[in-house]
Scaffold this motif. Structure first.
Motif, PDB file in Angstrom:
ATOM      1  N   THR A  41     -24.649  13.741  10.457  1.00  0.00           N
ATOM      2  CA  THR A  41     -23.777  14.900  10.660  1.00  0.00           C
ATOM      3  C   THR A  41     -23.308  15.443   9.326  1.00  0.00           C
ATOM      4  OG1 THR A  41     -21.786  13.519  10.830  1.00  0.00           O
ATOM      5  CG2 THR A  41     -23.017  13.968  12.858  1.00  0.00           C
ATOM      6  N   ARG A  42     -22.895  16.695   9.330  1.00  0.00           N
ATOM      7  CA  ARG A  42     -22.413  17.334   8.105  1.00  0.00           C
ATOM      8  C   ARG A  42     -20.979  16.938   7.767  1.00  0.00           C
ATOM      9  NH1 ARG A  42     -24.573  23.620   8.640  1.00  0.00           N
ATOM     10  NH2 ARG A  42     -26.828  23.110   8.730  1.00  0.00           N
ATOM     11  N   TRP A  43     -20.195  16.620   8.787  1.00  0.00           N
ATOM     12  CA  TRP A  43     -18.792  16.276   8.563  1.00  0.00           C
ATOM     13  C   TRP A  43     -18.686  14.860   8.026  1.00  0.00           C
ATOM     14  CZ3 TRP A  43     -14.888  13.929  12.277  1.00  0.00           C
ATOM     15  CH2 TRP A  43     -13.600  14.039  11.755  1.00  0.00           C
TER      16      TRP A  43
END
Length: 364
Positions: A41-43
């Motif tokens: 994920t990017r977060w």
């Protein structure tokens, strides 16, 4: 309990301890699987959450099994209390370490969530880590029944003596906090000090600021001196900036042609060279009738401070090549030297910015 220990008690205790251990191992496998999915994920927040839970939850499961095993055994009230107290201290210790690591990770993510050279502000990270560990230590003492009031009093009196002995260190500490809180300098900024040192800010810790020069050398500046000195920050209020290039052409040049050709070269450089601003409008301003040339300034747009060297390099090469193709002449400076019998014009090559000095000529 005062009854005798039996085999059934040992079996029940062993089962409870083994169940806690198996639950801890299963949770470790589960959180390892969750970590792999969190990496996709990017977060970055989910990575921190999984790391903290992966430390706390398996330990909590194991300690819960140990507590259940202790409850199943015929222990006296005093021993039972000591066992529960010890398990509670271990759990507080694990939670404190996990919280310190998680909060430090949040602080590090915040300080690194800006464009520019990757850097960190370890001053905030270390302060938050120490505060969390100190709170956890006080909670452990309180759990063990140790009064922390005399300790706090002693720390207050001793802190005054330490503060007097470490004035310079504390001055650097609070100067670093002030620099970061006021956002005068942030990791990743390109700065130039009044003393001439310049480079990217790599880190601001509790005592000093580390600056990496373009030559890849590290410059260490105490926070107190950095707060007192005059400084230019080339990343604020914004990262994009303009640079000036001085050019001169001969008096017989067609200035309209010079302006047009120069503007075309500027547009070409802004479009082709990495780090330039493609939307930058060519700005050319004639300003000086010099001794042998008409001087003008070309304003170029760059995306970041260190890009200017590459852009200047390409602009000067392409401008010189284009001027030769178009027949635009860049004259060499000339100097007139007075002698007794008259005057003579002597062309000289001069380095830009070098002071003009004329040696006296003596005729015998």
């Amino acid at each position: 309990m005062n009854r005798t220990l039996t085999v059934d008690d040992l079996v029940m205790g062993g089962i409870a301890l083994a169940a806690g251990l198996l639950a801890a191992l299963a949770l470790r496998v589960l959180f390892r699987w969750l970590r792999k999915h969190a990496d996709r994920t990017r977060w970055s927040g989910d990575d921190l959450i999984v790391d903290v839970l992966r430390t706390v939850v398996p330990w909590a499961a194991f300690l819960g099994g140990a507590a259940s095993a202790g409850a199943a055994l015929p222990l006296t009230r005093t021993v039972q209390r000591h066992v529960n107290q010890s398990l509670t201290v271990v759990l507080i210790f694990v939670v404190t370490l996990a919280a310190a690591r998680g909060i430090a990770g949040v602080m590090r993510s915040v300080t690194q969530s800006r464009p520019g050279v990757a850097g960190s502000a370890t001053i905030f990270v270390n302060i938050t880590r120490v505060l969390v560990l100190a709170i956890g230590f006080l909670v452990v003492l309180q759990t063990l029944g140790i009064s922390i009031a005399p300790m706090l009093t002693a720390l207050g009196v001793g802190g005054l003596a330490v503060a007097l002995a470490l004035q310079d260190t504390l001055a650097n500490l609070f100067a670093g906090i002030h620099i970061l809180a006021s956002k005068t300098v942030q990791p990743g900024d390109y700065i130039r000090l009044a003393s001439g040192e310049e480079g990217y800010v790599e880190d601001i810790n509790w005592r000093q600021t580390t600056v990496r020069a373009l030559s890849n050398n590290l410059i260490v500046v105490p926070n107190g001196e950095l707060a007192r000195t005059n400084m230019t920050n080339f990343m604020r209020p914004e990262q994009e900036l303009t640079i000036l290039v001085q050019v001169g052409v001969a008096y017989d040049s067609d200035l309209d042609q010079v302006e047009r050709v120069t503007a075309e070269v500027v547009a070409e450089v802004m479009k082709d060279v990495e780090g330039a601003l493609p939307d930058h409008e060519p700005v050319i301003r004639f300003h000086t009738f010099g001794d042998s040339r008409i001087g003008f300034t070309v304003i170029l747009g760059v995306g970041e401070f260190s890009d200017q060297y590459r852009i200047k390099h390409e602009f000067i090469k392409r401008l010189h090549r284009r001027y030769r193709r178009e027949g635009i002449r860049i004259p060499a400076p000339t100097r007139t030297v007075a002698i007794q019998q008259g005057t003579v014009s002597i062309p000289q090559q001069r380095v830009p910015g070098e002071a003009d000095e004329i040696a006296p000529v003596r005729l015998d």
